[in-house]
Motif scaffolding. Sequence first.
Motif, PDB file in Angstrom:
ATOM      1  N   ALA A   1       6.160   4.519 -10.852  1.00 42.04           N
ATOM      2  CA  ALA A   1       4.756   4.228 -10.471  1.00 42.04           C
ATOM      3  C   ALA A   1       4.544   4.380  -8.908  1.00 42.04           C
ATOM      4  O   ALA A   1       5.072   3.508  -8.160  1.00 42.04           O
ATOM      5  N   VAL A   2       3.794   5.429  -8.428  1.00 42.74           N
ATOM      6  CA  VAL A   2       3.981   5.489  -7.157  1.00 42.74           C
ATOM      7  C   VAL A   2       2.501   5.486  -6.445  1.00 42.74           C
ATOM      8  O   VAL A   2       1.515   5.982  -6.875  1.00 42.74           O
ATOM      9  N   GLN A   3       2.135   4.696  -5.447  1.00 43.29           N
ATOM     10  CA  GLN A   3       1.118   4.547  -4.752  1.00 43.29           C
ATOM     11  C   GLN A   3       1.096   4.875  -3.381  1.00 43.29           C
ATOM     12  O   GLN A   3       2.333   4.658  -2.503  1.00 43.29           O
ATOM     13  N   GLY A   4       0.179   5.330  -2.446  1.00 47.10           N
ATOM     14  CA  GLY A   4       0.272   5.433  -0.932  1.00 47.10           C
ATOM     15  C   GLY A   4       1.491   6.320  -0.637  1.00 47.10           C
ATOM     16  O   GLY A   4       1.865   7.449  -1.368  1.00 47.10           O
TER      17      GLY A   4
ATOM     18  N   ASP B   1      -4.988   1.128 -12.019  1.00 48.99           N
ATOM     19  CA  ASP B   1      -4.645   1.106 -13.376  1.00 48.99           C
ATOM     20  C   ASP B   1      -3.118   1.722 -13.318  1.00 48.99           C
ATOM     21  O   ASP B   1      -2.359   1.834 -14.382  1.00 48.99           O
ATOM     22  N   LEU B   2      -2.616   1.900 -11.974  1.00 48.76           N
ATOM     23  CA  LEU B   2      -1.396   2.666 -11.896  1.00 48.76           C
ATOM     24  C   LEU B   2      -0.251   1.955 -12.626  1.00 48.76           C
ATOM     25  O   LEU B   2       0.626   2.493 -13.739  1.00 48.76           O
ATOM     26  N   ARG B   3       0.120   0.646 -12.327  1.00 48.64           N
ATOM     27  CA  ARG B   3       1.196  -0.134 -13.008  1.00 48.64           C
ATOM     28  C   ARG B   3       1.128  -0.320 -14.470  1.00 48.64           C
ATOM     29  O   ARG B   3       1.995  -0.145 -14.986  1.00 48.64           O
ATOM     30  N   LYS B   4      -0.230  -0.443 -14.972  1.00 47.23           N
ATOM     31  CA  LYS B   4      -0.372  -0.534 -16.331  1.00 47.23           C
ATOM     32  C   LYS B   4       0.116   0.844 -17.314  1.00 47.23           C
ATOM     33  O   LYS B   4       0.668   1.238 -18.193  1.00 47.23           O
ATOM     34  N   LYS B   5      -0.499   2.119 -16.620  1.00 47.32           N
ATOM     35  CA  LYS B   5      -0.491   3.387 -17.088  1.00 47.32           C
ATOM     36  C   LYS B   5       1.383   3.571 -17.148  1.00 47.32           C
ATOM     37  O   LYS B   5       2.008   4.234 -18.075  1.00 47.32           O
TER      38      LYS B   5
ATOM     39  N   TYR C   1       4.030   8.738 -12.349  1.00 49.64           N
ATOM     40  CA  TYR C   1       2.614   8.536 -12.288  1.00 49.64           C
ATOM     41  C   TYR C   1       2.412   8.088 -10.838  1.00 49.64           C
ATOM     42  O   TYR C   1       2.773   7.220 -10.306  1.00 49.64           O
ATOM     43  N   LEU C   2       1.293   8.777 -10.573  1.00 48.28           N
ATOM     44  CA  LEU C   2       0.707   8.604  -9.220  1.00 48.28           C
ATOM     45  C   LEU C   2      -0.733   7.891  -9.140  1.00 48.28           C
ATOM     46  O   LEU C   2      -1.457   8.276 -10.007  1.00 48.28           O
TER      47      LEU C   2
ATOM     48  N   ASP D   1       0.811  -1.206  -0.009  1.00 46.98           N
ATOM     49  CA  ASP D   1       0.052   0.020  -0.043  1.00 46.98           C
ATOM     50  C   ASP D   1       0.775   1.271  -0.184  1.00 46.98           C
ATOM     51  O   ASP D   1       0.363   2.491   0.010  1.00 46.98           O
ATOM     52  N   SER D   2       2.167   1.138   0.053  1.00 46.79           N
ATOM     53  CA  SER D   2       3.069   2.254  -0.048  1.00 46.79           C
ATOM     54  C   SER D   2       4.161   2.158  -1.041  1.00 46.79           C
ATOM     55  O   SER D   2       4.642   1.092  -1.258  1.00 46.79           O
ATOM     56  N   PHE D   3       4.461   3.275  -1.561  1.00 46.26           N
ATOM     57  CA  PHE D   3       5.860   3.035  -2.687  1.00 46.26           C
ATOM     58  C   PHE D   3       6.838   2.975  -1.756  1.00 46.26           C
ATOM     59  O   PHE D   3       7.521   2.005  -2.202  1.00 46.26           O
ATOM     60  N   THR D   4       7.252   3.733  -1.003  1.00 40.37           N
ATOM     61  CA  THR D   4       8.405   3.317  -0.002  1.00 40.37           C
ATOM     62  C   THR D   4       8.099   4.333   1.186  1.00 40.37           C
ATOM     63  O   THR D   4       7.928   5.520   1.195  1.00 40.37           O
ATOM     64  N   ALA D   5       8.476   3.722   2.621  1.00 36.07           N
ATOM     65  CA  ALA D   5       8.541   4.722   3.762  1.00 36.07           C
ATOM     66  C   ALA D   5       9.915   5.487   3.884  1.00 36.07           C
ATOM     67  O   ALA D   5       9.950   6.106   4.911  1.00 36.07           O
TER      68      ALA D   5
END
Length: 255
Positions: free
Chosen positions: A100-103, A184-188, A120-121, A58-62
């Motif tokens: 590709a950045v989430q969380g 959709d993040l990783r595909k984008k 991309y976020l 759920d996080s890109f990195t802490a």
Amino acid sequence: MTEHVKTEIAGGVLTVTMQRPEKKNALTGAMYNAMSDALSKAEADPSVRVILFQGDGDSFTAGNDLADFASQARGEGTVDSPAHRFIDTISKVGKPIVAAVQGNAVGVGTTMLLHCDLVYLADNARLITPFVNLALVPEAASSWLLPLRIGHARAYAMFALGEPMDAAGALASGLANAVVPQADLRKKAHDAAIALTKRPAGSLSLTKKLMREHQRIAAQIAEEGVLFKQRLTTPEAREAFAAFAERRQPDFSKL
């Protein structure tokens, strides 16, 4: 390599995946070294045309594993040279880098994005630079690159107050190319990486070189690095990391 960093080459894209989701992908020295090695090998491998960073969970990195910083603040170890090596390496990569950045993207999780070419976020992404909160200073030339990108006022608030920037704000500020649903993040990001593989590699490399002041970036990284090392040995840093470990607010009033 380490089990916490996976690398895969396919279709001209080297995908580097941080895989320590149980720790929010907090970066250890081994992880930094694995990512530095991957970048160096990618630069030398003609089959790799683009590099893509992503993180599991759920996080890109802490950001940096704070246990490393805390031990250094207590005088139990040396400054984490693998982290400096990664910063130095990513700042010099000539091939395109996509992220590709989430969380949460904390500390180096945000500053490394300033050395990526397409970002991309996910719509839940938050960029956080809590260096001052930890009695440290910014790194990865972010003390110059971030104000250059988003202006002094917003950059200072992110650094000095530790204010997160959400995905919409990052897009509006020019820190990201697009915001998409997490599903959709990783595909984008991968589609963008594949699109770059179809462009002439020589032109891409020269374009990136022209768009970046490499000597200025290197000088800023070096200046930040000296101050960062000094700050890790201060009473303020010891108080910051002790407070973090004890889950309390730090008290800098008498320091």
